[in-house]
Scaffold this active site. Structure first.
Site, PDB file in Angstrom:
ATOM      1  N   HIS A  74      44.911   2.132 -96.915  1.00  0.00           N
ATOM      2  CA  HIS A  74      44.351   3.347 -97.506  1.00  0.00           C
ATOM      3  C   HIS A  74      45.272   3.869 -98.601  1.00  0.00           C
ATOM      4  O   HIS A  74      46.483   4.004 -98.394  1.00  0.00           O
ATOM      5  CB  HIS A  74      44.158   4.426 -96.439  1.00  0.00           C
ATOM      6  CG  HIS A  74      42.985   4.167 -95.547  1.00  0.00           C
ATOM      7  ND1 HIS A  74      42.504   5.111 -94.652  1.00  0.00           N
ATOM      8  CD2 HIS A  74      42.182   3.079 -95.413  1.00  0.00           C
ATOM      9  CE1 HIS A  74      41.461   4.612 -94.001  1.00  0.00           C
ATOM     10  NE2 HIS A  74      41.255   3.382 -94.442  1.00  0.00           N
ATOM     11  N   TYR A 202      40.627  15.138 -93.361  1.00  0.00           N
ATOM     12  CA  TYR A 202      41.190  16.270 -92.629  1.00  0.00           C
ATOM     13  C   TYR A 202      40.444  17.517 -93.084  1.00  0.00           C
ATOM     14  O   TYR A 202      40.488  17.860 -94.280  1.00  0.00           O
ATOM     15  CB  TYR A 202      42.673  16.434 -92.953  1.00  0.00           C
ATOM     16  CG  TYR A 202      43.601  15.390 -92.377  1.00  0.00           C
ATOM     17  CD1 TYR A 202      44.332  15.641 -91.221  1.00  0.00           C
ATOM     18  CD2 TYR A 202      43.775  14.153 -93.005  1.00  0.00           C
ATOM     19  CE1 TYR A 202      45.209  14.704 -90.703  1.00  0.00           C
ATOM     20  CE2 TYR A 202      44.640  13.210 -92.495  1.00  0.00           C
ATOM     21  CZ  TYR A 202      45.359  13.487 -91.338  1.00  0.00           C
ATOM     22  OH  TYR A 202      46.216  12.555 -90.819  1.00  0.00           O
ATOM     23  N   PRO A 293      49.929  15.373 -83.539  1.00  0.00           N
ATOM     24  CA  PRO A 293      49.386  14.177 -84.196  1.00  0.00           C
ATOM     25  C   PRO A 293      48.885  14.387 -85.611  1.00  0.00           C
ATOM     26  O   PRO A 293      48.539  13.410 -86.286  1.00  0.00           O
ATOM     27  CB  PRO A 293      48.237  13.786 -83.268  1.00  0.00           C
ATOM     28  CG  PRO A 293      47.797  15.067 -82.640  1.00  0.00           C
ATOM     29  CD  PRO A 293      49.058  15.867 -82.459  1.00  0.00           C
ATOM     30  N   LYS A 297      52.642  10.915 -87.180  1.00  0.00           N
ATOM     31  CA  LYS A 297      54.060  10.573 -87.194  1.00  0.00           C
ATOM     32  C   LYS A 297      54.618  10.041 -85.873  1.00  0.00           C
ATOM     33  O   LYS A 297      55.769   9.601 -85.839  1.00  0.00           O
ATOM     34  CB  LYS A 297      54.877  11.804 -87.615  1.00  0.00           C
ATOM     35  CG  LYS A 297      54.634  12.242 -89.042  1.00  0.00           C
ATOM     36  CD  LYS A 297      54.908  11.136 -90.026  1.00  0.00           C
ATOM     37  CE  LYS A 297      54.576  11.500 -91.442  1.00  0.00           C
ATOM     38  NZ  LYS A 297      54.545  10.344 -92.343  1.00  0.00           N
ATOM     39  N   TYR A 389      53.739  11.774 -96.058  1.00  0.00           N
ATOM     40  CA  TYR A 389      52.706  11.102 -95.266  1.00  0.00           C
ATOM     41  C   TYR A 389      52.914   9.588 -95.272  1.00  0.00           C
ATOM     42  O   TYR A 389      52.748   8.922 -94.246  1.00  0.00           O
ATOM     43  CB  TYR A 389      51.315  11.443 -95.809  1.00  0.00           C
ATOM     44  CG  TYR A 389      50.190  11.169 -94.839  1.00  0.00           C
ATOM     45  CD1 TYR A 389      49.598  12.208 -94.131  1.00  0.00           C
ATOM     46  CD2 TYR A 389      49.707   9.879 -94.623  1.00  0.00           C
ATOM     47  CE1 TYR A 389      48.568  11.978 -93.232  1.00  0.00           C
ATOM     48  CE2 TYR A 389      48.676   9.622 -93.730  1.00  0.00           C
ATOM     49  CZ  TYR A 389      48.120  10.671 -93.025  1.00  0.00           C
ATOM     50  OH  TYR A 389      47.100  10.429 -92.143  1.00  0.00           O
TER      51      TYR A 389
END
Length: 395
Positions: A74, A202, A293, A297, A389
């Site tokens: 991704h 998200y 979550p 990580k 990220y």
């Protein structure tokens, strides 16, 4: 039965199994002891996003073939609020990516690698007890198959999770645990349906957070924010899909439904031990720290610990122990940055608890909208998100 080894590893999850592979690559012998069954380890539904840093570690020991064949690379994620979805392009922002590849599959690959080299891995061990970590010859005792075992080692590594035994043997005077419990939980499902998105979504919604992830091109992983004391029995499949449609919906986009094969509620918390070492005992992964979550990580933090510790142990046997003595400080330095990012993502995307006074909840929600508008409208803010990220560097 008495054994002698260099490193005794407690826990055969991804952290313990990966450490064994890193030690094997350096020619260092080890034993892995796990109180659960092999089948249990393979059945756990856990994390599914690997940082670029984690992929690099797996590649370094030849464990990325299946990942590259089956994993979904991704380039970024979507952030959504007020029905508006914005793409955060990691590759464009920082030149890095993430890979969707379930923890179960990582564990499967690691188990196969250990089978191939004939590692000493004891599943379903009982009475696992580390001792003597303050001495030059720590001891790990356990029972397996009706037989008692004693393993004398140079080092013991606790990769046995938050509820494991290793952290508990550190005297209370030598360790503290810093914790935060969040006022929300995740209801997660696995569904046999192709993902409705090319990359993770998200979403902040007045009803609560929602997320669309995936495990493969045919299996979707989705989440809804719920109260920590909620009961999964309150959530029929129909109610779950209704909630996902409401919170993830945008004009012109369709959420595909399919049979739900697994559903559960997971409370969210942060926890960090003040030290990851004591004498000749070292902690990695959940044994030393837990993250919510939201920032993906948990598994990645364990991999970074293991990469640091594996390299430091290797250098010790080469005659240099500087990095081994400094492992806890270095690993915790990275971990606190990870905790910050996970907390930031969680606070930005989850609505206040239903117990929060309405005026305060309204203020917080509007400030979250302001935060998301800033992040999605600022290249500098997006670069910061992308850098963290995709994974900070591993020393």
């Amino acid at each position: 039965m008495r054994h002698r080894t260099s490193v005794a590893i407690v826990g055969a999850g991804p952290a313990g199994l990966l450490l064994g592979q890193l030690l094997h690559a350096r020619g260092i012998d080890f034993v892995i002891v796990e109180n659960r069954s092999r089948e249990y380890a393979l059945a756990r539904i856990r994390a599914g996003v690997l940082e670029q840093s984690s992929v690099d570690v797996l590649e370094s020991v030849g464990l990325a073939d299946n990942l590259h064949e089956r994993g979904l690379v991704h380039d970024g994620i979507y952030l959504q609020h007020e029905g508006v979805r914005t793409h955060i392009d990691f590759r464009d922002l920082v030149g890095r990516t993430v890979t969707v590849y379930g923890q179960q599959q990582v564990v499967r690959d690691l188990m196969a690698a250990h089978d191939a080299i004939g590692s000493s891995v004891y599943y379903e061990a009982s009475d696992v007890t580390p001792s003597g970590v303050e001495t030059p010859r720590p001891l790990l005792t356990f029972s397996h198959g009706g037989e008692s075992h004693e393993v004398e080692a140079d080092f013991i590594v606790g990769a046995d999770g938050f509820h494991g035994v290793c952290r508990t043997i550190i005297p209370a005077t030598e360790i503290s645990v810093f914790e935060r419990n969040y006022e929300c939980a995740w209801l997660g499902i696995l569904a046999d349906v192709a993902p409705s998105t090319d990359e993770l979504i998200y979403a902040l919604h007045p009803d609560g957070f929602a997320m669309h992830s995936m495990r493969s091109t045919t299996v979707s992983r989705l989440y809804l924010q719920v109260e920590p004391d909620d009961d999964i029995a309150n959530w029929s499949d129909e109610r779950i899909w209704d909630g996902l449609h409401e919170r993830l919906g945008t004009p012109g986009w369709t959420l595909n439904e399919g049979p739900i094969t697994e559903k559960s509620i997971t409370p969210m918390r942060s926890s960090v031990a003040s030290t990851l070492s004591y004498g000749r005992l070292f902690l990695v992964g959940d044994a030393g720290h837990i993250v919510p979550p939201t920032g993906a990580k948990g598994l990645n933090s364990a991999i970074s610990d293991v990469a640091m510790l594996g390299a430091a142990i290797g250098e010790h046997y080469d005659g240099t122990s500087t990095r081994l003595a400094d492992y806890s400080r270095r690993a915790l330095s990275r971990q606190w940055k990870t905790q910050y990012f996970s907390q930031w993502m969680t606070d930005m995307l989850h609505t206040p608890s239903i117990q929060t006074p309405k005026d305060l909840a309204a203020f917080r929600y509007r400030s979250q909208l302001g935060q998301l508008e800033f992040v999605t409208g600022s290249q500098h803010a997006q670069q910061t998100l992308a850098e963290q990220y995709t994974g900070l560097s591993i020393e």
